[in-house]
Scaffold this active site. Structure first.
Site, short mmCIF file in Angstrom:
data_model
loop_
_atom_site.label_atom_id
_atom_site.label_comp_id
_atom_site.label_asym_id
_atom_site.label_seq_id
_atom_site.Cartn_x
_atom_site.Cartn_y
_atom_site.Cartn_z
N HIS B 266 0.71 -1.24 -0.12
CA HIS B 266 -0.15 -0.10 -0.01
C HIS B 266 0.71 1.33 0.01
O HIS B 266 0.45 2.07 0.80
CB HIS B 266 -0.80 0.06 1.22
N ASP B 326 -0.77 -4.83 5.96
CA ASP B 326 -1.65 -5.67 5.43
C ASP B 326 -1.31 -6.04 3.79
O ASP B 326 -0.57 -5.45 3.29
CB ASP B 326 -3.14 -5.19 5.45
N GLU B 327 -2.20 -6.97 3.25
CA GLU B 327 -1.96 -7.15 1.75
C GLU B 327 -0.73 -7.11 1.23
O GLU B 327 -0.90 -6.17 0.02
CB GLU B 327 -3.19 -6.40 1.23
N VAL B 328 0.53 -7.66 1.64
CA VAL B 328 1.48 -7.40 0.72
C VAL B 328 1.57 -8.34 -0.41
O VAL B 328 1.35 -9.68 -0.34
CB VAL B 328 2.89 -7.88 1.83
N GLU B 379 -2.50 -9.81 9.26
CA GLU B 379 -1.59 -10.52 8.37
C GLU B 379 -0.11 -10.65 9.13
O GLU B 379 0.52 -11.77 8.90
CB GLU B 379 -1.47 -10.10 7.20
#
Lengths: 569, 525
Positions: B266, B326-328, B379
């Protein structure tokens, strides 16, 4: 932590041609280059980006438009004006256009301050006026179903002229003109050489507001009319009363709003308010069609008119609750005759919307007088009683030389209707999918109006405007004659969950998707192009003071500044 | 003529308000731990009623926070009244003249609220003087809000309050609202308005997701290029002055501001102003002009992060920083030969979560050195990054969030729940009920596990939200979360909640927050 959106994200990498408003940032952003150099580059930047971008940022998209990317004219806000063409049938003193000229100067140039009039380096030809030509006289009438809205706009070196058959067409052309102009970073105004030939695909392009579930202040309604004009909507369907409240202040029956409104001091529309709405709409080429829905959806009527509604029974005694309008009493029809006489004179449009939807038969069924009446008349089904009522109502309204629109149930229940009745299709799936209903209505020879897929009060996550946009009203099986009976559609903003706090962002720019479907050619369906234009248009709405919500991530040069102080105690 | 009009007014108001019953009740939201309302009514005279410091209070007129709150709440109670004296005489009865506010512990009026702030209070309303007692100023703020909600108007406009006794404290001490100023920039005014709304609902944490892929509006002193290049435009930034304004506005309302600078994913917008910070991606072995997450293999990355987070920890007084995590997306890392080489060297094999852990652990060390605690998205825990025991894990992935809560707390970490409260996911109808019914402790675990759940956050992500629609989308839907986090677990009656929430939303509208309607109806203004 935020799940990736499930729909195609639209590239934000393309720059806009230095617009006054930018939905998407990009390498072409102004301010990086010194102003003179930037000015020189302007046309270049524009050319480079046009390949993937729309030719122009116009919403709804015109029937025919050609833009010459290499020829740009400059407009100077201090000098620029609109002027009536010498041969125009309307001239100075034409209320609709005189007002529109002032309005659009404000919309295009804003309040200033502007740059000085000296631009030694300016390469573009300066244009100081747009000539406006109208073919037929008439400035004081109201727009009608068959008003002609065609116009042509020619912006070239030889001519800067807007031609229209009527003043209503001139209004549409002025709107298009205002959308073609952009402002450079230094505050100069430009427009490209452009030719537009334009007319609406459908004559009835409506928006419904519901002022009964929640009262909407006059200001909200007027702002909505502004937004409608920017989207070339031309019908304001005012669902003014319903079960929860009766805000219309009747001259003949003042008790209706005194007893039936939420608050008779603050939550009503006086005759003055109604007139204001009608005139404000007229100035923007918008018809106002009032809906006084009966015989169902009338609980609020009963408070001011004792005896109007059917008393419901529990067993053999009245339960104290009320159902639909009582169709078996003469007094009901006497009341309706007086009431609709008033309505017919207050609302100038030829059409009245008479409602007729969702009549609940439970209460009628419980009432012994109703049952006796049905027996006497030989009615074996309550639909017949409903028809009995509606037919009497239609006769009343016809006697005032008004046409009428009704919700689809009236047709579904086989009420005998005048051939010029407009049937309003609102049910999405049952009893039929709406396309089948459109087919049935037009097959029976009635004109049809589509709303079923356009209930904007229904919200969901994401870019639901795309679904709204991809609907085509003529997407049903039928002959060309049948298709020609579809007069258009309406976006509906029902009020269960909507009031002035959330009306505008919920309505715009989603309503724009309906507007383009109803105005533009059937072939205008490219979602990517539509996204770019709609995102740009949304920013333009913000610049004009309309609180339109975003389509997706990004920004506008002119963001919305909410009116916290004004709302504050 | 004018006089006549005034005399008529009460009658008109009464007749024209069919739905406003004469005996309107105070609508408390969120419902306090304990309320006893006596049927005895007292009246308040708008001209003379005052809120002042109690004689025993450790705070006095030099406590600006309380002075400002007294002023604010007087205005909330009476403010929308144009000419106060005309309305107040319809009820003849005992008068409540004052509210005395007493702080019992040593007052620290200039401090910021923190994770250990005490928000409990006790409110006794009796004639002629009501008493609000709180250990700390934070409790006094909550009590003032409750007091203001206890006051209501009869149909003739008189201000009334029941004799009553309220004992109150929050069920969870972390009650957050997340705003996202990267997908769309939010003007400072919008943020301040959100803080107002939070105070009305007794929220106490603003989780400020300040930057993300789309834009970098935070104007850094150390790295001004971040917003110069990464903001949507030069006008779409938060200057240090803006930040201070938000921090102080929040402090005065007892609200902590926890900034989130989410890495290593992000971070697209960071790369514009900070060369070599992001991982260059490759396609078929050739470097392309696309970047992935923060580049975890360069020393320069950690030098940058040290300086950057040093600044952030200084600017934001809050003890916690949200580090994201998050969301790597591993695609870019996988494409990059230098990363591949580094993985080999470190012996990470093909396990990119190990590389992620490597980065996060170094980042956590950096942040720990500034004496800050940290919050991370789940995460980081799921990927088994080594964490300090006081780490707060924010659970955001539904629908099996209860299982995640169970795991997080079993591992001994603190948890904050956001998963069921993503308010950006809109739907038709009364979805507040869905948020309201959530029970954060509804997972299997020991008492001490449950104690580790410190609260929750209502998240309003910004993909489809900006200043045009934020407030009606947030309120009153977030209010449902507000009550769930403040009130006792057994406060769950939907019908009762509906009645109170409907009035509470009208109150928010009157106070200047455009909260959308719960359902059909209207507000008395």
């Amino acid at each position: 932590m935020t799940q990736r959106p499930r729909y195609p994200s639209v590239s934000r990498t393309l720059p806009l041609p230095v617009g006054s408003c930018s939905a998407m940032p990009g390498p072409g952003q102004a301010g990086v280059l010194p102003p003179p150099l930037l000015l020189l580059l302007l046309p270049l930047l524009a050319v480079r980006t046009l390949a993937a971008q729309p030719e122009a940022y116009v919403w709804p998209w015109p029937q025919k438009i050609s833009v010459s990317p290499n020829v740009t004219f400059a407009l100077k806000p201090i000098l620029f004006r609109f002027q009536y063409s010498n041969s125009s049938a309307v001239q100075l003193g034409c209320s609709v256009l005189d007002q529109a000229f002032v309005r659009y100067l404000g919309i295009i140039f804003g309040p200033g301050p502007w740059l000085s009039r000296h631009h030694p380096g300016l390469k573009q030809t300066v244009k100081n006026s747009l000539e406006v030509f109208v073919n037929v006289p008439g400035c004081d009438q109201f727009p009608e179903m068959n008003s002609v809205e065609n116009y042509t706009l020619t912006l070239s070196d030889q001519q800067f002229i807007l031609k229209a058959h009527t003043v209503w067409g001139a209004l549409r052309g002025l709107e298009t003109f205002s959308q073609l102009i952009w402002r450079s970073a230094e505050g100069m105004f430009y427009v490209k050489q452009t030719e537009v030939v334009d007319f609406p695909r459908f004559p009835h392009r409506g928006l419904l507001l519901d002022t009964s579930r929640h009262y909407l202040p006059l200001q909200s309604i007027l702002e909505t009319l502004d937004g409608m004009a920017y989207n070339k909507f031309n019908v304001f369907h005012w669902h003014i009363v319903d079960d929860p409240s009766f805000p219309y202040e009747s001259m003949t029956f003042p008790e209706l709003s005194r007893k039936g409104s939420y608050n008779s001091a603050t939550h009503i529309y006086t005759i003055g308010d109604v007139k204001k709405v009608i005139e404000y709409a007229r100035m923007r080429g918008i018809r106002v069609i009032s809906e006084f829905d009966t015989p169902g959806h009338t609980l609020s009527w009963g408070k001011g008119i004792p005896g109007l509604l059917t008393p419901c029974y529990s067993g053999s005694t009245p339960s104290g609750t009320f159902g639909p309008v009582n169709p078996i009493l003469n007094s009901t029809y006497e009341f309706m005759a007086s009431f609709f006489q008033e309505i017919s004179s207050v609302f100038p449009d030829f059409y009245l919307h008479l409602g007729g939807d969702e009549v609940d038969f439970t209460c009628w069924r419980s009432n012994p007088d109703i049952k006796a009446f049905m027996k006497k008349r030989g009615f074996d089904r309550f639909e017949k009683l409903e028809s009995f009522y509606i037919q009497k109502l239609l006769n009343i309204v016809s006697s005032y030389r008004k046409g009428y629109m009704v919700w689809q149930e009236v047709f579904d229940n086989n009420v005998k209707l005048n051939p010029d009745t407009v049937v309003h299709v609102w049910k999405e799936r049952s009893p039929f999918p709406y396309a089948l209903e459109m087919q049935n209505v037009t097959k029976a020879g009635f004109r049809a109006l589509l709303s079923a897929p356009w209930y904007l009060n229904r919200i969901s996550y994401g870019q639901d405007w795309q679904e709204i946009y991809m609907v085509d009203p003529l997407d049903f099986k039928g002959s060309p004659e049948q298709k020609s009976l579809v007069i258009g559609g309406e976006a509906c903003m029902w009020g269960e969950y909507v009031d002035e706090t959330n009306l505008t962002p919920r309505l715009w720019p989603r309503g724009g998707a309906v507007a383009e479907r109803l105005w533009s050619s059937q072939s205008v369906r490219d979602l990517d192009l539509a996204y770019n234009r709609l995102a740009h248009f949304r920013c333009e709405l913000l610049r004009r003071g309309i609180q339109a919500q975003p389509l997706y991530v990004g920004y506008c040069e002119h963001e919305y500044f909410h009116r916290m102080e004004q709302n504050h105690p | 003529m004018a006089l006549q009009g005034l005399l008529l007014l009460p009658v008109l108001l009464g007749a024209g308000a069919p739905l406003a019953s004469a005996a309107r009740q105070p609508a408390l939201w969120p419902l306090p731990m304990s309320v006893q309302l006596s049927p005895n009514l007292l009246r308040l005279a708008p001209g003379s009623f005052e809120i002042i410091h109690g004689p025993q209070s450790s705070a006095g007129p030099d406590c600006f926070l309380l002075q400002d709150a007294f002023r604010r709440y007087r205005e909330y109670v009476f403010g929308y009244l144009k000419s106060p004296d005309q309305y107040s005489k319809s009820f003849v009865g005992a008068e409540l003249q004052q509210l005395l506010v007493t702080i019992t512990s040593d007052s620290e009026c200039d401090a910021y609220p923190s994770s250990t702030s005490d928000e409990s209070y006790k409110l006794i309303v009796q004639e002629p003087v009501a008493v609000l007692e709180a250990r700390e100023i934070w409790g006094a703020l909550r009590g003032l809000e409750t007091f203001s909600q206890l006051v209501y108007r009869d149909p003739y406009g008189a201000y009334l309050i029941n004799k009553s006794e309220v004992i109150d404290y929050p069920r969870f001490h972390f009650r957050g609202i997340l705003i996202d100023t990267s997908r769309h920039y939010l003007p400072v005014k919008t943020i301040l308005q959100t803080l107002d709304g939070m105070a009305f609902n007794k929220f106490n944490v603003l989780h400020w997701h300040i930057v993300d892929d789309q834009s970098f509006p935070y104007q850094s002193i150390t790295f001004p290029e971040l917003s110069n290049k990464g903001a949507y435009s030069p006008a779409h930034v938060y200057t240090q002055t803006d930040i201070k304004l938000v921090l102080e506005y929040a402090r005065l309302r007892g609200i902590r501001v926890i900034p989130e600078f989410d890495t290593p994913g992000h971070t697209d917008s960071w790369g514009k102003g900070q060369n070599d910070l992001l991982t260059p991606c490759y396609k078929r072995g050739i470097k392309i002009d696309v970047f992935g997450p923060v580049n975890p293999i360069l020393n320069t990355t950690y030098e940058f992060m040290s300086k950057f987070f040093k600044e952030v920890s200084k600017i934001f007084p809050e003890n916690y920083i949200h580090l994201g995590g998050d969301e790597v997306d591993f695609t870019c890392w996988k494409s990059n030969p230098d990363i591949t080489e580094f993985m080999k060297q470190q012996g990470f094999g093909q396990d990119y979560e190990k590389l992620e852990s490597y980065y996060i652990q170094k980042l956590i060390d950096i942040v720990s050195s500034t004496n800050k605690g940290y919050i991370v998205w789940q995460e980081v825990f799921d990927n088994e990054v080594k964490l300090k025991q006081d780490t707060i894990i924010e659970v955001w992935i539904g629908p099996s969030y209860n299982l995640e809560l169970q795991k997080v707390t079993a591992a001994g970490y603190h948890a904050v729940l956001a998963a069921p409260w993503y308010l950006d996911y809109i739907s038709y109808g009364q979805d507040w009920k869905k948020y309201y019914k959530v029970e954060p402790l509804d997972f299997s675990g020991t008492e001490s596990q449950k104690d580790l759940v410190i609260g929750g956050t209502a998240a309003l992500w910004g993909e489809f939200v900006d200043a045009t629609n934020l407030s009606p989308r947030l309120w009153p839907r977030a209010s449902a979360v507000g009550e769930r986090l403040w009130s006792p677990a057994n406060v769950r009656d939907l019908n009762d909640a509906y009645e109170r929430l409907t009035e509470h939303r009208c109150r928010m509208v009157r106070r200047g927050v455009p909260a959308q309607p719960v359902f059909t109806g209207h507000c008395e203004m």
